[in-house]
Write a protein that holds these residues in place. Sequence first.
Motif, PDB file in Angstrom:
ATOM      1  N   UNK A   1       0.819  -1.216   0.000  1.00 55.18           N
ATOM      2  CA  UNK A   1       0.000   0.000   0.000  1.00 55.18           C
ATOM      3  C   UNK A   1       0.853   1.265   0.000  1.00 55.18           C
ATOM      4  N   UNK A   2       2.040   1.137  -0.556  1.00 53.21           N
ATOM      5  CA  UNK A   2       2.991   2.243  -0.471  1.00 53.21           C
ATOM      6  C   UNK A   2       2.438   3.537  -1.053  1.00 53.21           C
ATOM      7  N   UNK A   3       1.847   3.479  -2.239  1.00 52.59           N
ATOM      8  CA  UNK A   3       1.346   4.696  -2.870  1.00 52.59           C
ATOM      9  C   UNK A   3       0.226   5.332  -2.053  1.00 52.59           C
ATOM     10  N   UNK A   4      -0.586   4.505  -1.423  1.00 54.12           N
ATOM     11  CA  UNK A   4      -1.697   5.019  -0.624  1.00 54.12           C
ATOM     12  C   UNK A   4      -1.213   5.708   0.643  1.00 54.12           C
ATOM     13  N   UNK A   5      -0.073   5.264   1.192  1.00 56.32           N
ATOM     14  CA  UNK A   5       0.410   5.749   2.488  1.00 56.32           C
ATOM     15  C   UNK A   5       1.558   6.744   2.379  1.00 56.32           C
ATOM     16  N   UNK A   6       2.106   6.961   1.196  1.00 51.80           N
ATOM     17  CA  UNK A   6       3.263   7.847   1.035  1.00 51.80           C
ATOM     18  C   UNK A   6       2.961   9.237   1.568  1.00 51.80           C
ATOM     19  N   UNK A   7       3.927   9.808   2.311  1.00 53.05           N
ATOM     20  CA  UNK A   7       3.689  11.091   2.976  1.00 53.05           C
ATOM     21  C   UNK A   7       4.998  11.825   3.210  1.00 53.05           C
ATOM     22  N   UNK A   8       4.869  13.130   3.477  1.00 52.95           N
ATOM     23  CA  UNK A   8       6.026  13.958   3.808  1.00 52.95           C
ATOM     24  C   UNK A   8       6.318  13.948   5.308  1.00 52.95           C
ATOM     25  N   UNK A   9       5.280  13.723   6.109  1.00 54.50           N
ATOM     26  CA  UNK A   9       5.422  13.633   7.570  1.00 54.50           C
ATOM     27  C   UNK A   9       4.489  12.546   8.066  1.00 54.50           C
ATOM     28  N   UNK A  10       4.898  11.860   9.116  1.00 55.49           N
ATOM     29  CA  UNK A  10       4.118  10.754   9.680  1.00 55.49           C
ATOM     30  C   UNK A  10       3.951  10.993  11.169  1.00 55.49           C
ATOM     31  N   UNK A  11       2.707  11.012  11.634  1.00 54.44           N
ATOM     32  CA  UNK A  11       2.424  11.100  13.066  1.00 54.44           C
ATOM     33  C   UNK A  11       2.087   9.701  13.566  1.00 54.44           C
ATOM     34  N   UNK A  12       2.909   9.179  14.465  1.00 57.67           N
ATOM     35  CA  UNK A  12       2.663   7.893  15.112  1.00 57.67           C
ATOM     36  C   UNK A  12       2.072   8.200  16.490  1.00 57.67           C
ATOM     37  N   UNK A  13       0.770   8.074  16.613  1.00 56.78           N
ATOM     38  CA  UNK A  13       0.084   8.443  17.856  1.00 56.78           C
ATOM     39  C   UNK A  13      -0.034   7.223  18.761  1.00 56.78           C
ATOM     40  N   UNK A  14       1.092   6.790  19.312  1.00 59.38           N
ATOM     41  CA  UNK A  14       1.100   5.589  20.148  1.00 59.38           C
ATOM     42  C   UNK A  14       2.065   5.733  21.313  1.00 59.38           C
ATOM     43  N   UNK A  15       2.257   6.966  21.765  1.00 57.57           N
ATOM     44  CA  UNK A  15       3.141   7.207  22.896  1.00 57.57           C
ATOM     45  C   UNK A  15       2.358   8.009  23.943  1.00 57.57           C
ATOM     46  N   UNK A  16       3.033   8.922  24.627  1.00 60.86           N
ATOM     47  CA  UNK A  16       2.348   9.634  25.693  1.00 60.86           C
ATOM     48  C   UNK A  16       2.905  11.017  25.911  1.00 60.86           C
ATOM     49  N   UNK A  17       2.444  11.629  26.985  1.00 61.75           N
ATOM     50  CA  UNK A  17       2.891  12.961  27.379  1.00 61.75           C
ATOM     51  C   UNK A  17       3.659  12.885  28.688  1.00 61.75           C
ATOM     52  N   UNK A  18       4.334  13.980  28.999  1.00 61.05           N
ATOM     53  CA  UNK A  18       5.173  13.997  30.192  1.00 61.05           C
ATOM     54  C   UNK A  18       4.339  13.792  31.449  1.00 61.05           C
ATOM     55  N   UNK A  19       3.219  14.495  31.527  1.00 56.86           N
ATOM     56  CA  UNK A  19       2.230  14.277  32.575  1.00 56.86           C
ATOM     57  C   UNK A  19       0.905  14.822  32.062  1.00 56.86           C
ATOM     58  N   UNK A  20      -0.109  14.839  32.897  1.00 59.43           N
ATOM     59  CA  UNK A  20      -1.437  15.248  32.447  1.00 59.43           C
ATOM     60  C   UNK A  20      -1.531  16.734  32.132  1.00 59.43           C
ATOM     61  N   UNK A  21      -0.530  17.515  32.504  1.00 62.04           N
ATOM     62  CA  UNK A  21      -0.540  18.952  32.239  1.00 62.04           C
ATOM     63  C   UNK A  21       0.522  19.388  31.232  1.00 62.04           C
ATOM     64  N   UNK A  22       1.406  18.483  30.825  1.00 67.00           N
ATOM     65  CA  UNK A  22       2.563  18.867  30.017  1.00 67.00           C
ATOM     66  C   UNK A  22       2.680  17.967  28.796  1.00 67.00           C
ATOM     67  N   UNK A  23       2.638  18.550  27.595  1.00 64.21           N
ATOM     68  CA  UNK A  23       2.767  17.726  26.388  1.00 64.21           C
ATOM     69  C   UNK A  23       4.200  17.282  26.172  1.00 64.21           C
ATOM     70  N   UNK A  24       4.364  16.274  25.339  1.00 65.91           N
ATOM     71  CA  UNK A  24       5.708  15.779  25.050  1.00 65.91           C
ATOM     72  C   UNK A  24       5.773  15.228  23.635  1.00 65.91           C
ATOM     73  N   UNK A  25       6.926  15.371  23.043  1.00 66.98           N
ATOM     74  CA  UNK A  25       7.258  14.709  21.783  1.00 66.98           C
ATOM     75  C   UNK A  25       8.252  13.602  22.110  1.00 66.98           C
ATOM     76  N   UNK A  26       7.943  12.382  21.735  1.00 72.22           N
ATOM     77  CA  UNK A  26       8.842  11.267  21.999  1.00 72.22           C
ATOM     78  C   UNK A  26       9.961  11.278  20.963  1.00 72.22           C
ATOM     79  N   UNK A  27      11.199  11.394  21.435  1.00 76.00           N
ATOM     80  CA  UNK A  27      12.342  11.501  20.520  1.00 76.00           C
ATOM     81  C   UNK A  27      13.279  10.300  20.608  1.00 76.00           C
ATOM     82  N   UNK A  28      13.043   9.385  21.552  1.00 79.62           N
ATOM     83  CA  UNK A  28      13.895   8.205  21.669  1.00 79.62           C
ATOM     84  C   UNK A  28      13.071   7.029  22.181  1.00 79.62           C
TER      85      UNK A  28
END
Length: 479
Positions: A198-225
């Motif tokens: 399904x490569x052509x259907x899914x090809x993108x310039x940026x990909x958001x993998x929404x399967x991690x979390x935030x630092x706490x309930x008041x602080x957002x986080x980007x998972x980098x490792x």
Amino acid sequence: MAEQAEQSDGTAAREEALRTEVAGQFDRTMDDLARLVRIPSVSWPAFDPEHVTASAEAIAGLLRETGIFDVVDIRRAPVAGAEGSDDPELGHPAVVARREPRSGRPTVLLYAHHDVQPPGKDADWDTPPFEPTLRGGRLYGRGAADDKAGVMAHLGAVRALAATAQAEGRELDLGIALFIEGEEEWASQSFGNFLRENRDLLAADAIIVADSGNWDAQTPALTVALRGAVAFNLRVDTLAHASHSGMFGGAVPDAMLATVRLLDTLWDADGAVAVEGLRSVELPSPEYDEDRLRQEAGLLDGVSPIGRGEILSRIWAQPAISITGIDAPDVANASNTLIPSARVRVSARIAPGQEPEEAFDAIKAHLLARAPFGARLTFEDEGLGQAFLVDTSGWAVAEVRAAMADAWEREPIDMGVGGSIPFIAELVEEFPGAQILVTGVEDPDGRAHSPNESLHVESFRKSVLTEALFLSRLDGRGQ
């Protein structure tokens, strides 16, 4: 100057309308999330696969209702190793969707998974695992956080974006693709084949993998490792058959004795991994003390943490080894017998930058060199997963950080995660030019994979708004 001011005013008005849409649709978003949680879509082999199919169908229906996608489909692919077979074993159904970009805008691929972990024993839950229950500002239920909230964060953001554009009387220019996987909790066995088919259907310039979390309930986080994973079954044999423990105990080494002695060599006196060849890496980390560790991990009073160095370094940047299962007679069936064979599941996490094949070889060599009393060792069912480090220098990272700061009214934190998402390496391999953003809706109190899994509702709302702002800004990118 006047044109720039007009553009700025237009952007501000659009984002205010977007905030209104996210808030106005939030009850609907929560209702749809609750509907998905009620579907027991466990992807493990012992569970009814029809529930995973029902979950896929429900999500496909919600995506079609938006009216903005050129394609919405439910697809499956052969599991790894079944390629080319006349009747290949297929993975669980995934939902895919796509709308093509216009006017030179980028395309964003939104990933989440709709399958869930087994619930475990109902008695361990305060409320039924598949009956979503709102209590104390949290929604309880299996999959409420991991990862049906990720699915609904994508859908809520897309709905708000589409409604805002419609109110303005314009078409969206942003390209949007979705890949809602159905077997992440069962090792994503068809993931690589699915990407290729399904490569052509899914090809993108940026990909958001929404399967991690935030630092706490008041602080957002980007998972980098993310740490990599090495798991395998280790079988230890010392006898051809069981023997009476009274007649031969003290002269004959049983398999449990050999297993206990062998496993103990994996750690030093501090509980740090003692396997030569497993490496660590230097990663910056925010402040995190032992009190917070005790609270979030449920560490009992009087039980000390293990390892050395900063606590987050131990979790994000150092190897860890756990024994997650043992096959041996249980206490209820114990007899006065020397056990001839025992089997354990060894689960290791490895630091970013180390290849899982190298780590597996190091652990295997360590165990073989230390087998007590000449015990015979057999290694079975190994599973290897790549670690991941995010390149934080790209435009997509800057955009998502800014969206987080505006939605949460607090600057985000770059964080590591001790767990693994091995399929990210396959995304990088298939789409080498795409920027990977690992986000999520979980928080330290969410108890993903455990009884009483839950979602912090206000954090979820902010996560939906974050993604909506991010998508809106990319939709206007270059204007």
